[in-house]
Design a protein around this motif. Structure first.
Motif, mmCIF file in Angstrom:
data_model
loop_
_atom_site.group_PDB
_atom_site.id
_atom_site.type_symbol
_atom_site.label_atom_id
_atom_site.label_comp_id
_atom_site.label_asym_id
_atom_site.label_seq_id
_atom_site.Cartn_x
_atom_site.Cartn_y
_atom_site.Cartn_z
ATOM 1 N N GLU A 1 56.819 41.099 -29.585
ATOM 2 C CA GLU A 1 57.224 40.079 -28.609
ATOM 3 C C GLU A 1 56.091 39.099 -28.332
ATOM 4 N N VAL A 2 56.486 37.923 -27.926
ATOM 5 C CA VAL A 2 55.545 36.958 -27.373
ATOM 6 C C VAL A 2 56.051 36.611 -25.974
ATOM 7 N N GLU A 3 55.119 36.472 -25.056
ATOM 8 C CA GLU A 3 55.455 36.190 -23.662
ATOM 9 C C GLU A 3 54.518 35.112 -23.141
ATOM 10 N N LEU A 4 55.094 34.113 -22.510
ATOM 11 C CA LEU A 4 54.300 33.067 -21.855
ATOM 12 C C LEU A 4 54.533 33.138 -20.363
ATOM 13 N N ARG A 5 53.464 33.057 -19.617
ATOM 14 C CA ARG A 5 53.512 32.925 -18.161
ATOM 15 C C ARG A 5 52.729 31.660 -17.843
ATOM 16 N N CYS A 6 53.418 30.652 -17.360
ATOM 17 C CA CYS A 6 52.807 29.339 -17.159
ATOM 18 C C CYS A 6 53.148 28.800 -15.775
ATOM 19 N N SER A 7 52.262 27.970 -15.261
ATOM 20 C CA SER A 7 52.555 27.251 -14.027
ATOM 21 C C SER A 7 51.920 25.876 -14.116
ATOM 22 N N TRP A 8 52.517 24.937 -13.401
ATOM 23 C CA TRP A 8 52.019 23.573 -13.410
ATOM 24 C C TRP A 8 52.486 22.859 -12.156
ATOM 25 N N THR A 9 51.740 21.822 -11.800
ATOM 26 C CA THR A 9 52.089 20.992 -10.654
ATOM 27 C C THR A 9 52.753 19.735 -11.180
ATOM 28 N N PRO A 10 54.058 19.604 -10.927
ATOM 29 C CA PRO A 10 54.764 18.423 -11.423
ATOM 30 C C PRO A 10 54.596 17.234 -10.485
ATOM 31 N N THR A 11 54.608 16.046 -11.060
ATOM 32 C CA THR A 11 54.768 14.836 -10.271
ATOM 33 C C THR A 11 56.265 14.590 -10.217
ATOM 34 N N LEU A 12 56.823 14.624 -9.017
ATOM 35 C CA LEU A 12 58.263 14.427 -8.844
ATOM 36 C C LEU A 12 58.494 13.201 -7.993
ATOM 37 N N ASP A 13 59.084 12.197 -8.595
ATOM 38 C CA ASP A 13 59.443 10.974 -7.882
ATOM 39 C C ASP A 13 60.579 10.299 -8.645
ATOM 40 N N VAL A 14 60.909 9.086 -8.278
ATOM 41 C CA VAL A 14 62.030 8.385 -8.900
ATOM 42 C C VAL A 14 61.819 8.227 -10.405
ATOM 43 N N ARG A 15 60.592 7.958 -10.828
ATOM 44 C CA ARG A 15 60.301 7.782 -12.264
ATOM 45 C C ARG A 15 60.106 9.097 -12.995
ATOM 46 N N HIS A 16 59.855 10.166 -12.273
ATOM 47 C CA HIS A 16 59.576 11.473 -12.872
ATOM 48 C C HIS A 16 60.474 12.533 -12.227
ATOM 49 N N PRO A 17 61.723 12.640 -12.687
ATOM 50 C CA PRO A 17 62.661 13.577 -12.058
ATOM 51 C C PRO A 17 62.424 15.027 -12.489
ATOM 52 N N LEU A 18 62.930 15.926 -11.684
ATOM 53 C CA LEU A 18 62.846 17.347 -11.991
ATOM 54 C C LEU A 18 63.571 17.679 -13.295
ATOM 55 N N THR A 19 64.621 16.929 -13.622
ATOM 56 C CA THR A 19 65.395 17.242 -14.837
ATOM 57 C C THR A 19 64.532 17.195 -16.094
ATOM 58 N N ALA A 20 63.506 16.373 -16.134
ATOM 59 C CA ALA A 20 62.615 16.350 -17.299
ATOM 60 C C ALA A 20 61.896 17.692 -17.450
ATOM 61 N N HIS A 21 61.510 18.301 -16.334
ATOM 62 C CA HIS A 21 60.836 19.599 -16.372
ATOM 63 C C HIS A 21 61.815 20.704 -16.759
ATOM 64 N N LEU A 22 63.055 20.587 -16.308
ATOM 65 C CA LEU A 22 64.085 21.552 -16.709
ATOM 66 C C LEU A 22 64.319 21.468 -18.218
#
Length: 172
Positions: free
Chosen positions: A122-143
């Protein structure tokens, strides 16, 4: 969010003590049958007051895993390649993000006795990041980036626009 074919999600319980607000989903990329090619969880945390360790007010956290070939799990480059799947997915989807952190774990289990056929890599990734969320950068891009990561880990990267995969089995 419009997920790719074979990808399913469900809302699950989210951590209550890390941030005042949170939501979590689990996802699975299936093979078209009963088998999951990859599984994962994605958590969105929000603290309106900000969090110094996040360098922001939002934080995305994911856990993604998939079975891989034995040859792959023993490759010393796998962790670097797997991390690049994550960073490339964010870049490909135009995600504005900073304070990226994570680990990649490659593991192998050998079965014995009645479980002699149960070898598992198996391979497993555990990641975290701070998104910039605004009108130009929606959450859907991160999804979408998370969905792409799930595909990469499963050996099913996203296809370019206008390209379709051919069926792999014969019907008859």
């Amino acid at each position: 969010m419009q997920w790719r074919r074979g990808f399913t999600t469900d809302e699950i319980g989210s951590p209550q003590r890390i941030a005042p607000y949170s939501v979590a989903i689990e996802g699975e990329l299936g093979d078209g049958g009963d088998e999951a090619l990859s599984t994962g969880r994605l958590i969105l945390l929000h603290d309106p007051a900000g969090n110094d360790s996040w360098s922001g007010t939002f934080r995305l956290v994911t856990y993604v895993r998939a079975e891989v070939d034995l040859d792959m799990v023993t490759d010393p480059l796998l962790p670097d390649v797997a991390w690049s799947w994550f960073t490339d997915a964010l870049a490909h989807r135009g995600c504005a993000a900073h304070a990226l952190a994570g680990t990649v774990t490659a593991s192998y289990g050998k079965g014995f006795g009645d479980m002699a056929d149960a070898d598992r890599a198996e391979v497993e990734l555990r990641c975290s990041w701070t998104p910039t969320l605004d009108v130009r950068h929606p959450l859907t891009a991160h999804l979408a980036a998370w969905e792409d990561l799930m595909g990469h880990v499963a050996g099913q990267p996203p296809l370019p626009p206008g390209v379709s995969s051919l069926p792999t089995g014969r019907h008859g």
